[in-house]
Scaffold this motif. Structure first.
Motif, mmCIF file in Angstrom:
data_model
loop_
_atom_site.group_PDB
_atom_site.id
_atom_site.type_symbol
_atom_site.label_atom_id
_atom_site.label_comp_id
_atom_site.label_asym_id
_atom_site.label_seq_id
_atom_site.Cartn_x
_atom_site.Cartn_y
_atom_site.Cartn_z
ATOM 1 N N ALA A 33 90.614 30.913 66.784
ATOM 2 C CA ALA A 33 91.713 31.804 66.364
ATOM 3 C C ALA A 33 91.025 32.667 65.211
ATOM 4 C CB ALA A 33 92.107 31.099 65.548
ATOM 5 N N ALA A 34 90.576 32.056 64.169
ATOM 6 C CA ALA A 34 89.221 32.953 63.528
ATOM 7 C C ALA A 34 88.250 33.269 63.304
ATOM 8 C CB ALA A 34 89.151 31.849 61.695
ATOM 9 N N ASP A 35 87.757 33.376 64.497
ATOM 10 C CA ASP A 35 86.534 33.830 65.202
ATOM 11 C C ASP A 35 87.247 35.648 65.833
ATOM 12 O OD1 ASP A 35 85.155 32.189 64.520
ATOM 13 O OD2 ASP A 35 84.455 31.287 66.394
ATOM 14 N N ARG A 36 88.039 34.933 67.045
ATOM 15 C CA ARG A 36 88.319 35.355 67.692
ATOM 16 C C ARG A 36 89.611 37.032 67.051
ATOM 17 N NH1 ARG A 36 92.038 32.578 69.669
ATOM 18 N NH2 ARG A 36 93.900 32.606 68.718
ATOM 19 N N GLU A 37 89.924 36.574 66.134
ATOM 20 C CA GLU A 37 90.688 37.383 64.942
ATOM 21 C C GLU A 37 90.034 38.235 64.547
ATOM 22 O OE1 GLU A 37 93.545 34.739 62.856
ATOM 23 O OE2 GLU A 37 94.789 34.682 64.922
ATOM 24 N N THR A 38 88.510 37.689 63.883
ATOM 25 C CA THR A 38 88.078 38.753 62.563
ATOM 26 C C THR A 38 86.623 39.020 63.636
ATOM 27 O OG1 THR A 38 86.669 36.722 62.273
ATOM 28 C CG2 THR A 38 88.961 37.299 60.765
ATOM 29 N N GLY A 39 86.361 38.657 64.897
ATOM 30 C CA GLY A 39 85.107 38.889 65.214
ATOM 31 C C GLY A 39 83.688 38.154 64.158
ATOM 32 N N LEU A 40 84.022 37.975 62.940
ATOM 33 C CA LEU A 40 83.080 36.583 62.368
ATOM 34 C C LEU A 40 83.035 35.502 63.250
ATOM 35 C CD1 LEU A 40 84.655 37.667 58.863
ATOM 36 C CD2 LEU A 40 82.825 39.134 60.648
ATOM 37 N N THR A 41 82.052 34.696 63.122
ATOM 38 C CA THR A 41 81.822 33.346 63.520
ATOM 39 C C THR A 41 82.286 32.501 62.178
ATOM 40 O OG1 THR A 41 80.276 34.103 65.101
ATOM 41 C CG2 THR A 41 79.795 32.175 64.104
ATOM 42 N N PHE A 42 82.737 31.401 62.499
ATOM 43 C CA PHE A 42 83.070 30.545 61.410
ATOM 44 C C PHE A 42 83.296 29.092 61.698
ATOM 45 C CE2 PHE A 42 86.685 32.963 58.743
ATOM 46 C CZ PHE A 42 86.336 34.385 59.198
ATOM 47 N N SER A 43 82.067 28.216 60.884
ATOM 48 C CA SER A 43 81.974 27.379 60.915
ATOM 49 C C SER A 43 82.152 26.144 59.749
ATOM 50 C CB SER A 43 80.341 27.626 60.667
ATOM 51 O OG SER A 43 80.233 27.898 62.039
ATOM 52 N N VAL A 44 82.895 24.778 60.493
ATOM 53 C CA VAL A 44 83.318 23.516 59.402
ATOM 54 C C VAL A 44 82.160 22.694 59.218
ATOM 55 C CG1 VAL A 44 84.473 22.241 58.550
ATOM 56 C CG2 VAL A 44 85.258 24.152 60.195
ATOM 57 N N TYR A 45 81.641 22.448 58.129
ATOM 58 C CA TYR A 45 80.163 21.473 57.751
ATOM 59 C C TYR A 45 81.085 20.525 57.315
ATOM 60 C CZ TYR A 45 77.016 17.708 56.187
ATOM 61 O OH TYR A 45 76.160 16.784 56.003
ATOM 62 N N VAL A 46 81.528 19.333 57.740
ATOM 63 C CA VAL A 46 81.930 18.229 56.764
ATOM 64 C C VAL A 46 80.833 16.870 56.476
ATOM 65 C CG1 VAL A 46 83.404 16.587 55.947
ATOM 66 C CG2 VAL A 46 83.986 18.658 57.683
ATOM 67 N N GLY A 47 79.642 16.068 55.532
ATOM 68 C CA GLY A 47 79.532 15.764 55.385
ATOM 69 C C GLY A 47 79.025 16.036 54.006
ATOM 70 N N ALA A 48 77.415 14.969 53.957
ATOM 71 C CA ALA A 48 76.583 15.066 52.310
ATOM 72 C C ALA A 48 76.277 16.165 52.318
ATOM 73 C CB ALA A 48 75.720 13.966 52.858
#
Length: 137
Positions: A33-48
C-alpha cells in the motif's frame, strides 16, 4: 547483513524470524500500500545493524534498486535500535519531523511487544505523509 535479508520482508517472503505468517502478511500489505500510494519504494529490515547504526542503515538503503526514491525502516530488536532512512528524493516528501513522529509511534508499539504492529504503523504514517506531500505538488 546481506541484501537478501534486506529484501526478505520487502518481497513478502515468509522467512524464519520474529514474525508469524499473519504478521508477515500485514507487513507485506502495508509495504504494498505504501509503495502504491506514494510511488516511493518502502522496505523493512529487521536484524542486527553494524556500528555505527545510522551508517549501517544508510548502507542498506544504498543496496536498494532505487535508493533515491526509497524509504528504509531498519529495526534491530536486540540492539533496541530503529533507523528510518530516506533517499534524497523521498526526503523531500517525508521530512525529518515526520520520521521522528513515526519513530515515536513505532517505539511505543515495540515497547508494548508489538514489533509487527509498530512496523505497520510506521509504514502507514510515513506513506500518509508522502502521499499528502505528493498531492501538494
Amino acid at each position: 547483513m546481506s541484501a537478501s535479508q534486506l529484501t526478505s520482508i520487502a518481497n513478502g517472503a515468509a522467512a524464519a524470524g520474529p514474525f508469524s505468517s499473519r504478521q508477515l502478511f500485514r507487513i507485506d500489505e502495508a509495504l504494498t500500500a505504501a509503495d502504491r500510494e506514494t510511488g516511493l519504494t518502502f522496505s523493512v529490515y529487521v536484524g542486527a545493524l553494524d556500528e555505527p547504526l545510522r551508517e549501517s542503515a544508510e548502507a542498506l538503503l544504498d543496496t536498494l534498486p532505487a535508493p533515491a526514491d526509497s524509504v528504509l525502516l531498519a529495526v534491530s530488536p536486540n540492539q533496541r535500535a530503529l533507523e528510518i532512512v530516506t533517499g534524497h528524493r523521498a526526503a523531500k516528501r517525508i521530512p525529518d519531523r515526520a520520521c521522528e513522529l513515526a519513530g515515536m509511534s513505532m517505539r511505543a508499539a515495540f515497547q508494548g511487544g508489538d514489533l509487527a504492529g509498530g512496523i505497520v504503523t510506521g509504514l502507514r504514517m510515513l506513506a500518509d505523509r508522502a502521499a499528502r506531500q505528493g498531492l501538494r505538488r
